[in-house]
Design a protein around this motif. Structure first.
Motif, PDB file in Angstrom:
ATOM      1  N   LYS A  95       1.820  -9.386  -6.275  1.00 18.35           N
ATOM      2  CA  LYS A  95       1.929  -8.306  -7.205  1.00 18.35           C
ATOM      3  C   LYS A  95       1.771  -6.925  -6.458  1.00 18.35           C
ATOM      4  CE  LYS A  95       0.577  -6.939 -11.891  1.00 18.35           C
ATOM      5  NZ  LYS A  95      -0.214  -7.321 -12.993  1.00 18.35           N
ATOM      6  N   PHE A  96       2.740  -6.016  -6.561  1.00 18.55           N
ATOM      7  CA  PHE A  96       2.393  -4.856  -6.192  1.00 18.55           C
ATOM      8  C   PHE A  96       2.213  -3.940  -7.314  1.00 18.55           C
ATOM      9  CE2 PHE A  96       4.607  -0.649  -5.039  1.00 18.55           C
ATOM     10  CZ  PHE A  96       3.424  -0.056  -4.158  1.00 18.55           C
ATOM     11  N   PHE A 103       3.492   1.313 -12.788  1.00 20.38           N
ATOM     12  CA  PHE A 103       4.457   0.240 -12.870  1.00 20.38           C
ATOM     13  C   PHE A 103       3.909  -0.931 -12.103  1.00 20.38           C
ATOM     14  CE2 PHE A 103       5.877   2.109  -8.848  1.00 20.38           C
ATOM     15  CZ  PHE A 103       6.181   1.194  -7.922  1.00 20.38           C
ATOM     16  N   SER A 104       4.314  -2.116 -12.188  1.00 21.64           N
ATOM     17  CA  SER A 104       3.869  -3.083 -11.357  1.00 21.64           C
ATOM     18  C   SER A 104       5.242  -4.020 -11.168  1.00 21.64           C
ATOM     19  CB  SER A 104       2.797  -3.927 -11.818  1.00 21.64           C
ATOM     20  OG  SER A 104       3.117  -4.610 -13.097  1.00 21.64           O
ATOM     21  N   VAL A 105       5.282  -4.951  -9.939  1.00 18.83           N
ATOM     22  CA  VAL A 105       6.324  -5.637  -9.718  1.00 18.83           C
ATOM     23  C   VAL A 105       5.979  -6.437  -8.528  1.00 18.83           C
ATOM     24  CG1 VAL A 105       7.283  -4.259  -7.847  1.00 18.83           C
ATOM     25  CG2 VAL A 105       8.789  -5.527  -9.105  1.00 18.83           C
ATOM     26  N   ASP A 110       4.070  -7.662   1.645  1.00 21.83           N
ATOM     27  CA  ASP A 110       3.543  -6.420   1.469  1.00 21.83           C
ATOM     28  C   ASP A 110       4.568  -5.319   1.588  1.00 21.83           C
ATOM     29  OD1 ASP A 110       0.775  -7.145   1.167  1.00 21.83           O
ATOM     30  OD2 ASP A 110       0.566  -7.366   3.480  1.00 21.83           O
ATOM     31  N   PRO A 111       4.703  -4.522   0.463  1.00 16.64           N
ATOM     32  CA  PRO A 111       5.849  -3.561   0.600  1.00 16.64           C
ATOM     33  C   PRO A 111       5.645  -2.525   1.965  1.00 16.64           C
ATOM     34  CG  PRO A 111       4.427  -2.925  -0.927  1.00 16.64           C
ATOM     35  CD  PRO A 111       4.006  -4.280  -0.501  1.00 16.64           C
ATOM     36  N   LYS A 238      12.320  -9.494 -13.310  1.00 18.20           N
ATOM     37  CA  LYS A 238      11.612 -10.318 -14.361  1.00 18.20           C
ATOM     38  C   LYS A 238      10.145  -9.730 -14.280  1.00 18.20           C
ATOM     39  CE  LYS A 238      12.395 -14.243 -15.968  1.00 18.20           C
ATOM     40  NZ  LYS A 238      12.807 -15.669 -15.882  1.00 18.20           N
ATOM     41  N   SER A 239       9.662  -9.442 -12.985  1.00 18.57           N
ATOM     42  CA  SER A 239       8.281  -9.184 -13.062  1.00 18.57           C
ATOM     43  C   SER A 239       7.910  -7.701 -13.252  1.00 18.57           C
ATOM     44  CB  SER A 239       7.727  -9.527 -11.586  1.00 18.57           C
ATOM     45  OG  SER A 239       8.358  -8.479 -10.447  1.00 18.57           O
ATOM     46  N   PHE A 240       8.848  -6.907 -13.247  1.00 19.64           N
ATOM     47  CA  PHE A 240       8.637  -5.445 -13.153  1.00 19.64           C
ATOM     48  C   PHE A 240       8.247  -4.960 -14.709  1.00 19.64           C
ATOM     49  CE2 PHE A 240       9.981  -0.995 -14.117  1.00 19.64           C
ATOM     50  CZ  PHE A 240       9.421  -0.396 -13.016  1.00 19.64           C
TER      51      PHE A 240
END
Length: 809
Positions: A95-96, A103-105, A110-111, A238-240
């Motif tokens: 999860k970032f 926001f989170s996604v 790691d991005p 879906k995670s955003f």
């Protein structure tokens, strides 16, 4: 003067949304190439950038480009390269979460932070345009992921969400191929669109774009394998989530050149403006801009110094008038209330645009000689947040040391005195004050005397007197008419322009003897020339049919003077059109009306052969004669010679058409080849068709022009070209049935400039049998200039159709 920073062309707003995609698209293309070819090229990619600027001048004429070199992306992409062994490993999703981005996604690993500043596309000295961008890849499943967000640069804000969404499809031209129409989506109440496309014609990708206040979010998932497709329900999408804005404490800001304090953020931008205020209540203004880094919300304070001529007896009335300056087309006030700001009476109001649905929150108040307007360009969440209330309530000002501005007392002596000022700026401010200053009846003697003054600036002498004269319809008494009459016959008896101003003004003064004095002056000493009032002088004849009928002989007697012929012929023609029962009144005076027709025609023909002659002076008059011949259907030697001559020598097809329809209506001989040529033109077809229809010879018109689709095309062309702004193309999309009638729906496309094309939905109908119409009328055309949504064109078209049609068979 409106100091709202909202002044940007719609075209450049559309281009901005296309720019949002460009960095993401170029990046994904490079990643595709990297995996497919293991190398990067050096070609430079360009994209247009667009935002709404705080300056109110000339932004729509700018066309700046920001170049993004592929080498930049390569530096960030190199760490993504993996070995064959690592490619087979399933990635560990994490999860970032971005606190500032709110926001989170979930991402595979790691991005990579690829954020950067780019130069301001509208102002090279302006604040940079910052892009927050992160990427990650799932090598096992051949998917590349990208998430980015960005706020508008300080001093800029978003003014039209829907226009931006509608432009994205066209903005992708040459960058990607859309596989379907954009899909409207929402996330936690935030509007967005979903795009399915092929990158470089091969790689399947899904992109989702959300707009939250002044912040943009772009998510993209792209397959690197040409044979596979990404799902719109991929776990990445879906995670955003849009998270709550992070809490932030504003700081106290106190400018060096003012005595106020206010809570803002640590990035206040200041601009000053002193240009273009001559006709405004403000002398100059200073703008303070501050962006909330956790939301992108823009706060703007405009501090304007009041002109010394401002008189404000009623604050509520002043605020109501000033609010109108902040309203743009299709803006409406959705809320307003009185408020106390630092002990001063003020007003809070919110504006919403009908089409874009954007909301602006404004707070306005006066402190001594300063007018303040604080504005928030915020998301709905931020408008409802206690932080925005804190900022709007934080203003404190210590103006006790400044000279007090008397807003109640009369300023008429001061501004009339300054009309004599040798200071050009002061003089222009005094002259401009007539746009807003409200004189009282007690000022009338001073105004009469000012008309007799000799002004030092001879260039503006007449303008000064004309603007003084314009005051009398709103400020007058029982003696005003006689005073103006005296000035007309004595002081200005040889000044044609001032005479024109006076005689045009007298009928607008609400006094019993106004029209009698007007007629007397017009009969005994009419103005013989005028640059500015040739239309207004005869306004009473346009405003009242009864006045025209009662004074028609007086009107026609003025045909002796060149100044009046065009207007008189138009008034006579309109009288016949609107009141056919008065046609005999007009025809009884036809000799007076046409007495100078041959002479005027010859003068006009001479101008065609003389490049230095004033052709425009007579061209309108020729059209007025032709209109008169059309509506009287006169079949005389004069009408025959006049119209024939126009057809022989005139290059303008409009004049030829008008002459030809006159001959058709008067049943004079017509040239069939000319008739057919004009019928072939959408610009002239209806006029020719209607002329034949009016005399019962509709069979002279070929059947192909009477077909429903051809007549619909003619109707839509006539409607859309009324303002000389014809579309690039129009395409019939299908039929709509409503109210037991058939309508056609059209897609019309306009060139908005700067390579942007915009499509709108238009309906035509109800569709009738043209041959059965008692009176030939174009089909009704309806549009609300809503941009076309291909997936919803039928519902869009149906909404445009009124409950009851006004057309009759």
């Amino acid at each position: 003067m409106n100091q709202n920073p909202r002044s940007i062309s719609k075209t450049r707003l559309l281009l901005f949304f296309a720019a949002l995609l460009s960095v993401s698209i170029v990046l994904s293309q490079e990643y595709s190439n990297l995996n497919a070819n293991s190398k990067i090229g050096t070609e430079t990619k360009d994209f247009n950038g667009l935002v709404t600027n705080e300056d109110n001048e000339n932004l729509s004429d700018q066309n700046n480009h920001i170049a993004l070199n592929n080498s930049f992306f390569y530096e960030f992409l190199k760490p993504i390269e993996t070995s064959e062994s690592s490619k087979n490993k399933a990635p560990k999703w994490k999860k970032f979460k971005s606190e500032l981005g709110a926001f989170s996604v979930n991402l595979p690993g790691d991005p990579k932070d690829m954020s950067r500043d780019t130069p301001n596309p509208l102002n090279e000295d302006g604040d940079p345009y910052h892009i927050n961008m992160y990427s990650a890849s799932d090598e096992k499943n051949d998917v590349f992921y990208l998430v980015r967000y960005n706020d508008m640069p300080n001093g800029y804000y978003l003014s039209d969400r829907q226009a931006g969404f509608a432009s994205i499809q066209e903005g992708l031209t040459g960058k990607a191929v859309l596989l379907s129409d954009p899909k409207e989506i929402t996330l936690s109440g935030t509007e967005g669109i979903e795009l399915e496309m092929l990158m470089q014609g091969d790689y399947h990708a899904i992109m989702k774009i959300f707009i939250r206040g002044n912040r943009f979010y772009v998510l993209m998932a792209q397959k690197i394998n040409k044979t596979e497709k990404i799902s719109a329900n991929d776990g990445f999408f879906k995670s955003f989530k849009l998270e709550e804005y992070a809490e932030i404490e504003p700081t106290t800001y106190q400018p060096n050149d003012a005595d106020f304090k206010v809570s803002l953020f640590d990035n206040v931008k200041v601009t000053k403006d002193t240009v273009g205020y001559e006709s405004s209540r403000l002398k100059q203004s200073t703008n303070y801009f501050s962006v909330n880094p956790t939301s992108g919300g823009l706060y703007h304070i405009n501090r304007g110094e009041l002109q010394e001529y401002v008189q404000i007896k009623d604050l509520k009335e002043f605020y109501d008038e000033h609010i109108e300056l902040y309203k743009e087309w299709n803006d409406s006030i959705i809320s307003q209330r009185e408020v106390n700001i630092d002990g001063k009476q003020g007003k809070v109001f919110a504006l919403e645009n009908k089409y874009s649905k954007m909301v602006e929150l404004h707070q306005m108040w006066i402190d001594n000689d300063q007018l303040y307007v604080m504005t928030g360009y915020l998301s709905e969440e931020e408008r409802k947040n206690s932080l925005s209330d804190l900022i709007f309530d934080s203003f404190k000002n210590d103006s006790s040391k400044n000279p007090q501005f008397d807003r109640f007392s009369s300023k008429s002596d001061l501004l009339l005195r300054d009309l004599q000022s040798t200071d050009s700026l002061q003089f222009k401010r005094a002259l401009g004050s007539f746009e807003y200053y409200k004189f009282e009846p007690t000022d009338l003697p001073k105004l009469y005397q000012s008309l007799k003054e000799t002004y030092q600036d001879t260039l503006y002498a007449n303008a000064i007197k004309e603007i003084i004269i314009s005051v009398f319809p709103t400020t007058h008494d029982a003696k005003t008419i006689e005073n103006l009459k005296s000035l007309y016959t004595t002081t200005f008896k040889d000044d044609q322009e001032i005479k024109s101003a006076i005689i045009s003004t007298i009928p607008n003064i609400d006094e019993e003897n106004a029209l009698d004095v007007y007629k007397q002056l017009l009969t005994e000493s009419p103005p013989l020339s005028s640059e500015n009032y040739y239309w207004e002088i005869l306004s009473p004849f346009r405003d009242s049919i009864q006045f025209t009928v009662d004074n028609f002989k007086l009107l026609t007697s003025l045909m002796e003077y060149d100044l009046y012929r065009y207007s008189i012929l138009n008034i006579a023609t309109d009288l016949i059109k609107k009141h056919p029962d008065r046609k005999s009144l007009v025809l009884d005076e036809k000799d007076s009306l046409l007495k100078h027709a041959k002479k005027d025609l010859n003068l006009y023909l001479n101008t065609l052969n003389d490049s230095l002659a004033d052709q425009y002076k007579y061209s309108g008059l020729m059209y007025a004669y032709l209109s008169f011949f059309n509506d009287t259907a006169l079949n005389t030697v004069l009408s025959d010679e006049f119209t024939n001559k126009i057809i022989e020598v005139e290059e303008s097809q409009w004049y030829v058409t008008h002459a030809l329809t006159s001959r058709i209506r008067s049943q004079q001989l017509t040239d069939k080849s000319i008739v057919n040529r004009l019928l072939d033109s959408l610009n002239h077809r209806f006029d020719i068709m209607k002329a034949f229809h009016d005399i019962g010879k509709f069979e002279e018109v070929q059947d192909k022009y009477k077909e429903a689709e051809a007549f619909a095309e003619l109707s839509i062309h006539s409607y859309l070209s009324e303002d000389d702004y014809e579309p690039e193309s129009s395409l019939i999309m299908g039929e709509i049935s409503k109210n037991n009638e058939i309508y056609y729906a059209y897609k019309v496309k306009y060139d908005e400039g700067e390579e942007a094309l915009t499509s709108y939905i238009v309906t035509v109908g109800p569709i009738k049998d043209v041959s059965r119409m008692d009176e030939l009328q174009l089909y009704e055309v309806h549009t609300d200039w809503e941009q076309l949504d291909i997936a919803k064109w039928e519902s869009q078209a149906e909404k445009l159709i009124p409950a009851n049609s006004t057309n009759e068979d």
